[in-house]
Design a protein around this motif. Structure first.
Motif, short mmCIF file in Angstrom:
data_model
loop_
_atom_site.label_atom_id
_atom_site.label_comp_id
_atom_site.label_asym_id
_atom_site.label_seq_id
_atom_site.Cartn_x
_atom_site.Cartn_y
_atom_site.Cartn_z
N LEU A 80 0.82 -1.22 0.00
CA LEU A 80 0.00 0.00 0.00
C LEU A 80 0.85 1.27 0.00
N ILE A 81 2.02 1.19 0.59
CA ILE A 81 2.80 2.43 0.78
C ILE A 81 4.15 2.43 0.07
N ASN A 82 4.59 1.29 -0.47
CA ASN A 82 5.90 1.23 -1.11
C ASN A 82 6.04 2.28 -2.22
N GLY A 83 7.06 3.14 -2.08
CA GLY A 83 7.35 4.12 -3.12
C GLY A 83 6.49 5.37 -3.08
N GLU A 84 5.52 5.42 -2.19
CA GLU A 84 4.62 6.56 -2.12
C GLU A 84 5.14 7.60 -1.12
N GLU A 85 5.00 8.86 -1.47
CA GLU A 85 5.33 9.93 -0.52
C GLU A 85 4.09 10.21 0.32
N GLU A 99 -0.37 13.02 8.18
CA GLU A 99 -1.74 12.57 8.45
C GLU A 99 -1.97 11.18 7.85
N GLN A 100 -1.41 10.93 6.67
CA GLN A 100 -1.53 9.60 6.07
C GLN A 100 -0.79 8.56 6.91
N LEU A 101 0.38 8.93 7.43
CA LEU A 101 1.11 8.02 8.31
C LEU A 101 0.30 7.72 9.56
N LEU A 102 -0.35 8.74 10.08
CA LEU A 102 -1.18 8.56 11.27
C LEU A 102 -2.34 7.62 10.98
N ASP A 103 -3.01 7.82 9.85
CA ASP A 103 -4.13 6.95 9.47
C ASP A 103 -3.67 5.51 9.31
N LEU A 104 -2.51 5.31 8.67
CA LEU A 104 -1.99 3.97 8.47
C LEU A 104 -1.63 3.30 9.79
N SER A 105 -1.08 4.09 10.70
CA SER A 105 -0.67 3.52 11.99
C SER A 105 -1.85 3.07 12.83
N LEU A 106 -3.05 3.56 12.48
CA LEU A 106 -4.24 3.24 13.27
C LEU A 106 -5.16 2.22 12.60
N LEU A 107 -4.72 1.65 11.48
CA LEU A 107 -5.57 0.71 10.75
C LEU A 107 -5.98 -0.50 11.59
N GLU A 108 -5.12 -0.91 12.49
CA GLU A 108 -5.40 -2.08 13.31
C GLU A 108 -6.11 -1.74 14.62
N SER A 109 -6.35 -0.47 14.83
CA SER A 109 -7.05 -0.06 16.05
C SER A 109 -8.53 -0.39 15.95
N LYS A 110 -9.15 -0.67 17.09
CA LYS A 110 -10.58 -1.01 17.10
C LYS A 110 -11.44 0.20 16.74
N LYS A 111 -11.02 1.37 17.20
CA LYS A 111 -11.76 2.60 16.90
C LYS A 111 -10.77 3.64 16.39
N PRO A 112 -10.35 3.49 15.09
CA PRO A 112 -9.31 4.37 14.55
C PRO A 112 -9.65 5.85 14.58
N GLU A 113 -10.87 6.22 14.24
CA GLU A 113 -11.24 7.62 14.21
C GLU A 113 -11.19 8.24 15.61
N GLN A 114 -11.69 7.48 16.58
CA GLN A 114 -11.67 7.94 17.96
C GLN A 114 -10.23 8.09 18.45
N LYS A 115 -9.38 7.12 18.09
CA LYS A 115 -7.99 7.17 18.49
C LYS A 115 -7.28 8.34 17.82
N LYS A 116 -7.60 8.58 16.54
CA LYS A 116 -6.99 9.69 15.81
C LYS A 116 -7.37 11.02 16.46
N ASP A 117 -8.65 11.17 16.78
CA ASP A 117 -9.11 12.40 17.44
C ASP A 117 -8.40 12.62 18.76
N SER A 118 -8.17 11.52 19.47
CA SER A 118 -7.50 11.59 20.77
C SER A 118 -6.06 12.05 20.60
N ILE A 119 -5.37 11.50 19.60
CA ILE A 119 -3.97 11.86 19.36
C ILE A 119 -3.85 13.32 18.94
N LEU A 137 6.36 18.04 5.53
CA LEU A 137 7.15 16.82 5.67
C LEU A 137 6.52 15.67 4.91
N ARG A 138 7.35 14.91 4.21
CA ARG A 138 6.88 13.73 3.50
C ARG A 138 7.76 12.54 3.87
N ALA A 139 7.19 11.35 3.89
CA ALA A 139 7.94 10.13 4.20
C ALA A 139 7.71 9.11 3.09
#
Length: 247
Positions: free
Chosen positions: A63-68, A72-92, A106-108
């Motif tokens: 999904l991410i190989n070679g992509e800049e 925010e995209q990194l944050l969304d990806l890091s929360l994919l396995e969370s039970k409540k990603p949107e809630q967790k994102k809002d909290s962060i 910044l780009r990664a």
């Protein structure tokens, strides 16, 4: 997925790479692009079971190989396995209200498979002052390391670098003591002699002089390369200071 994101944002991984390249590109009008690329392909190939990457990890990397990616995209990806990603994102974001604003330029990028390992961070700065602020703001990425993900440990010589671009002159200074850098590295500092730190600086005009007497200047005269052993950087971060004058 969390482990993958952890690799992207964990600067501690810098010292586990084989070659780290810091590349600075300066435009005539003063815009500066700063890149830090960590190539750990040799280390990856030497690791036991390096070809035993799980299906879940391979799927995530596809999904991410070679992509800049934005922060925010990194944050969304890091929360994919969370039970409540949107809630967790809002909290962060509530706990770190300046995260997205301070890292908007910044780009990664990650390139990783069974034999290739390459992670890069890029800052697109309007000028030297913007770059200096952005380097300090890399600390904001620690918000992506919550939970089981490794937190960002920005090297002192990165966040304490200061660039100045004035009258065809680029100068980079560093305000950090070796003992402070070594303290932050811990045991990783003992491994530093195994790795290479490469500086590459590019311009749109020919170079007149570089403070590094042994810098390798390109044939067109518009860029130079200088390499160090990481152990040299750890012992004396100020060796990364330089001054370049253009014709």
């Amino acid at each position: 997925m969390k482990k993958v994101i952890g690799l992207i944002v964990a600067f501690g991984f810098l010292f586990q790479s084989c070659v780290t390249t810091e590349e600075v590109t300066v435009k005539k009008e003063g815009a500066i692009t700063y890149g830090l690329e960590m190539n750990f392909s040799e280390l990856l190939q030497a690791m036991p079971n390096s070809n035993g990457m799980s299906k879940d990890v391979k799927k995530a990397l596809d999904l991410i190989n070679g992509e800049e990616l934005t922060v925010e995209q990194l944050l969304d990806l890091s929360l994919l396995e969370s039970k409540k990603p949107e809630q967790k994102k809002d909290s962060i974001l509530k706990a770190n209200p300046n995260l997205l604003k301070k890292t908007e330029n910044l780009r990664a990028r990650v390139m990783m498979n069974d034999s290739v390992g390459n992670i890069a961070l890029k800052i697109i700065a309007k000028n030297a002052s913007d770059l200096n602020t952005s380097l300090i703001n890399l600390e904001e990425l620690s918000a992506l390391g919550e939970g089981n993900t490794k937190k960002l440990d920005t090297p002192e010589f990165v966040k304490n670098s200061k660039f100045e671009w004035k009258k065809k002159t680029l100068q980079r200074t560093i305000s950090v003591k070796p003992e402070d850098l070594q303290k932050g590295l811990g045991e990783l500092g003992q491994m530093a002699g195994m790795f290479t730190y490469r500086i590459k600086v590019n311009f749109e005009q020919p170079i007149q002089s570089v403070s590094y007497a042994d810098a390798l200047i390109a044939q067109d005269g518009k860029s130079f390369v200088k390499e160090f052993k990481m152990s040299e950087v750890v012992a004396n971060p100020k060796i990364l200071e330089y001054k370049v004058e253009l014709k």
